[in-house]
Design a protein around this motif. Structure first.
Motif, PDB file in Angstrom:
ATOM      1  N   LEU A 185       3.622   3.720  12.293  1.00 24.56           N
ATOM      2  CA  LEU A 185       3.325   2.803  13.394  1.00 24.56           C
ATOM      3  C   LEU A 185       4.271   3.047  14.563  1.00 24.56           C
ATOM      4  N   LEU A 226       2.777  -5.519  12.910  1.00 21.13           N
ATOM      5  CA  LEU A 226       2.676  -4.334  13.764  1.00 21.13           C
ATOM      6  C   LEU A 226       1.410  -3.523  13.507  1.00 21.13           C
ATOM      7  N   SER A 227       0.862  -3.646  12.304  1.00 15.99           N
ATOM      8  CA  SER A 227      -0.329  -2.848  11.983  1.00 15.99           C
ATOM      9  C   SER A 227      -1.638  -3.574  12.279  1.00 15.99           C
ATOM     10  N   GLN A 228      -1.550  -4.839  12.633  1.00 14.12           N
ATOM     11  CA  GLN A 228      -2.771  -5.606  12.883  1.00 14.12           C
ATOM     12  C   GLN A 228      -3.320  -5.313  14.282  1.00 14.12           C
ATOM     13  N   ARG A 229      -4.551  -4.927  14.341  1.00 14.56           N
ATOM     14  CA  ARG A 229      -5.194  -4.675  15.633  1.00 14.56           C
ATOM     15  C   ARG A 229      -5.334  -5.981  16.405  1.00 14.56           C
ATOM     16  N   CYS A 242      -3.044  -7.820  17.660  1.00 14.63           N
ATOM     17  CA  CYS A 242      -1.977  -8.807  17.449  1.00 14.63           C
ATOM     18  C   CYS A 242      -1.416  -9.209  18.817  1.00 14.63           C
ATOM     19  N   GLY A 282       5.707   1.134   5.333  1.00 16.18           N
ATOM     20  CA  GLY A 282       4.873   1.944   6.221  1.00 16.18           C
ATOM     21  C   GLY A 282       5.122   1.762   7.703  1.00 16.18           C
ATOM     22  N   VAL A 283       6.349   1.416   8.078  1.00 16.64           N
ATOM     23  CA  VAL A 283       6.625   1.186   9.498  1.00 16.64           C
ATOM     24  C   VAL A 283       6.695   2.491  10.301  1.00 16.64           C
ATOM     25  N   TYR A 321       9.612  -0.308  20.337  1.00 14.13           N
ATOM     26  CA  TYR A 321       9.372   0.708  19.310  1.00 14.13           C
ATOM     27  C   TYR A 321      10.425   1.815  19.386  1.00 14.13           C
ATOM     28  N   VAL A 328       5.647  -5.272   9.088  1.00 10.08           N
ATOM     29  CA  VAL A 328       4.655  -4.188   9.108  1.00 10.08           C
ATOM     30  C   VAL A 328       3.241  -4.761   9.217  1.00 10.08           C
ATOM     31  N   ALA A 329       2.987  -5.880   8.570  1.00  2.69           N
ATOM     32  CA  ALA A 329       1.667  -6.523   8.688  1.00  2.69           C
ATOM     33  C   ALA A 329       1.389  -6.896  10.140  1.00  2.69           C
ATOM     34  N   ASP A 383       7.787  -6.414   4.833  1.00  2.00           N
ATOM     35  CA  ASP A 383       6.324  -6.329   4.702  1.00  2.00           C
ATOM     36  C   ASP A 383       5.619  -7.168   5.767  1.00  2.00           C
TER      37      ASP A 383
END
Length: 178
Positions: A144, A106-109, A111, A140-141, A160, A103-104, A100
């Protein structure tokens, strides 16, 4: 305004305290050399929770980027190993919130690139184990990864792509990518 300033000062002080503890744990984890010690840190101590908690609370705080990166590197060190027993360690890391946290990140704009690269390295290690790969997929990876691979100028595109290959090698990861 005064109340808001007091709340912000208290939050900053709390973050500094957590940061100190997280960096202490990250330094201790970095000194672990034997696989048994690393397994013990993952399976039996609270080290992982301390590192994961700091990654989650430090995200989005500019001055916390370097410590967040160090915590991710420490988690990656715990996840890295070659023998057959390492899957249980990776699964335990995922159970304690490492998937988690990745994913937090990688999903943060916005970063920082160093944090993204450290998160990708950790994710690539986690993706080697069936349970941890399923945890990454559940967090949810996959969307992304697919979005980053489709972006030709993505800064960490190679990371990636490597993660995509490792996810694709596990049933849950493959289902998520498809």
């Amino acid at each position: 305004r005064l109340a808001a300033a007091v709340v912000l000062a208290a939050a900053a002080a709390a973050l500094r305290d957590v940061q100190r503890e997280s960096l202490r744990v990250a330094a201790e984890v970095a000194l672990l050399r034997s696989p048994d010690d690393k397994r013990g840190a993952v399976l039996y101590s609270s080290a992982v929770e301390v590192l994961v908690d700091y990654v989650n609370c430090g995200l989005g705080v500019a001055e916390a980027a370097r410590p967040v990166r160090m915590c991710l590197i420490a988690l990656t060190g715990l996840a890295t190993g070659d023998d057959a027993g390492w899957s249980s360690v990776r699964d335990a890391l995922a159970d304690k919130g490492a998937a988690d946290a990745v994913v937090a990140c990688l999903s943060q704009r916005g970063c920082p690139p160093g944090v993204v690269e450290a998160a990708l390295r950790l994710a690539s290690q986690l993706a080697l184990a069936p349970g941890a790969s399923a945890a990454l997929a559940a967090a949810g990876v996959a969307p992304l990864v697919v979005a980053a691979v489709r972006t030709p100028d993505a800064r960490s595109r190679g990371g990636y792509l490597a993660l995509c290959c490792r996810l694709g090698a596990q049933p849950a990861g493959r289902r998520a990518l498809v």
